[in-house]
Design a protein around this motif. Structure first.
Motif, PDB file in Angstrom:
ATOM      1  N   VAL A  27       0.816  -1.216   0.000  1.00  0.00           N
ATOM      2  CA  VAL A  27       0.000   0.000   0.000  1.00  0.00           C
ATOM      3  C   VAL A  27       0.854   1.273   0.000  1.00  0.00           C
ATOM      4  O   VAL A  27       0.574   2.198  -0.780  1.00  0.00           O
ATOM      5  CB  VAL A  27      -0.989  -0.009   1.180  1.00  0.00           C
ATOM      6  CG1 VAL A  27      -1.642   1.358   1.363  1.00  0.00           C
ATOM      7  CG2 VAL A  27      -2.055  -1.072   0.947  1.00  0.00           C
ATOM      8  N   ARG A 125      -3.598   6.714   3.804  1.00  0.00           N
ATOM      9  CA  ARG A 125      -5.050   6.872   3.773  1.00  0.00           C
ATOM     10  C   ARG A 125      -5.722   5.644   3.175  1.00  0.00           C
ATOM     11  O   ARG A 125      -6.869   5.325   3.520  1.00  0.00           O
ATOM     12  CB  ARG A 125      -5.413   8.120   2.962  1.00  0.00           C
ATOM     13  CG  ARG A 125      -5.145   9.424   3.697  1.00  0.00           C
ATOM     14  CD  ARG A 125      -5.370  10.616   2.813  1.00  0.00           C
ATOM     15  NE  ARG A 125      -4.330  10.730   1.803  1.00  0.00           N
ATOM     16  CZ  ARG A 125      -4.275  11.685   0.881  1.00  0.00           C
ATOM     17  NH1 ARG A 125      -5.223  12.606   0.829  1.00  0.00           N
ATOM     18  NH2 ARG A 125      -3.294  11.723   0.007  1.00  0.00           N
ATOM     19  N   ARG A 126      -5.026   4.932   2.281  1.00  0.00           N
ATOM     20  CA  ARG A 126      -5.594   3.736   1.667  1.00  0.00           C
ATOM     21  C   ARG A 126      -5.750   2.595   2.666  1.00  0.00           C
ATOM     22  O   ARG A 126      -6.439   1.603   2.384  1.00  0.00           O
ATOM     23  CB  ARG A 126      -4.725   3.269   0.500  1.00  0.00           C
ATOM     24  CG  ARG A 126      -4.820   4.163  -0.747  1.00  0.00           C
ATOM     25  CD  ARG A 126      -3.934   3.634  -1.848  1.00  0.00           C
ATOM     26  NE  ARG A 126      -4.305   2.280  -2.242  1.00  0.00           N
ATOM     27  CZ  ARG A 126      -3.478   1.422  -2.836  1.00  0.00           C
ATOM     28  NH1 ARG A 126      -2.226   1.776  -3.086  1.00  0.00           N
ATOM     29  NH2 ARG A 126      -3.889   0.229  -3.164  1.00  0.00           N
TER      30      ARG A 126
END
Length: 274
Positions: A27, A125-126
């Motif tokens: 990520v 944020r993901r």
């Protein structure tokens, strides 16, 4: 909760921990957590099913890739084992209740965020937003199943309150907190607000004190200065998990000493004649 269910939740924790390792590795780099399949980052050899058993494969492989023998970081079995341990602890804490799914989702997301912060000083944020959304969805389901809508309102207020307090601190002194920590405070408020506002206070205080004590210890040892960065998200995560698992006695004690009229006590008003 029956021991067999606790055991199954432990195995679920191992599987979730394995997925968290993929998320932590991919990520922050903007990669998909689904494709391609897991492979050695050094030689790109795909990892077979027998080499992808949580914790066990790391030990059987001698902590090295089967193909190129490059060392496999200890973070992989650590997150897998820690996720399983915390899942079991929370299963014992909440039992087979409506609260358990939210606690498990919340904890898994926090572990992934803490690992990213520890390795890269980043709270993606993901990872944060999906954790927030899934935790809120589980709590909404819990409120619908139990009819405790007022607790959902407290949850929302704690989420907004945690975000607002940290946003104010960030606005006053941006060097103190990154905006990722501001978002994380909102997540903590959402995940802990269902238990009560004081659980959020406990988590924030415990995390802040732990970070401060470690910073002081490192400075005394000559391994850090006042300008050394520390991954504050790791300490906030530790505080939140501590609040879930051991915060109840502390919160109940504080509520008992702060309430001058505990439940069951009857107040008697006497009117004196002039």
């Amino acid at each position: 909760m029956p021991p067999i269910l606790v055991l199954l939740i432990g195995f679920l924790g191992l599987a979730v921990g394995s997925f968290l390792n993929v998320a932590v590795s991919r990520v922050p780099a903007g990669l998909s957590v689904v494709r391609p399949r897991s492979a050695c980052p050094r030689c790109a050899t795909p990892i077979t099913a027998r080499d992808n058993i949580p914790v066990v494969s790391w030990l059987l492989l001698g902590r090295r890739c089967r193909a190129c023998r490059v060392p496999i970081p200890a973070r992989y079995p650590l997150i897998e084992a820690l996720t399983a341990l915390l899942f079991v602890a929370e299963a014992l804490r909440f039992g087979w209740s409506e609260e358990l799914p939210a606690a498990l989702v919340f904890t898994a997301g926090l572990l992934a965020l803490a690992a990213c912060d520890a390795e890269q000083f980043l709270l993606p944020r993901r990872l944060l937003y999906p954790t927030l959304g899934l935790t809120a969805a589980c709590l909404l389901a819990a409120a619908a199943a139990t009819g405790q809508w007022h607790r959902l309102g407290v949850t929302a207020a704690c989420g907004v309150g945690g975000f607002a307090v940290f946003f104010a601190l960030h606005w006053v002194r941006p060097a103190w907190l990154g905006f990722g920590d501001v978002r994380l405070a909102g997540l903590l408020g959402t995940g802990l607000g269902w238990l009560g506002p004081w659980y959020l206070v406990f988590a924030l205080l415990a995390g802040s004190v732990a970070g401060l004590l470690l910073a002081i210890a490192l400075m005394v040892a000559g391994r850090a200065t006042r300008h050394t960065r520390l991954p504050f998200g790791v300490f906030l995560t530790a505080g939140a998990i501590a609040a879930i698992l051991v915060g109840a006695p502390v919160v109940h004690w504080y509520e008992s000493v702060s309430d001058p009229h505990p439940p069951g006590e009857t107040l008697v008003f006497v009117r004196h004649r002039p």
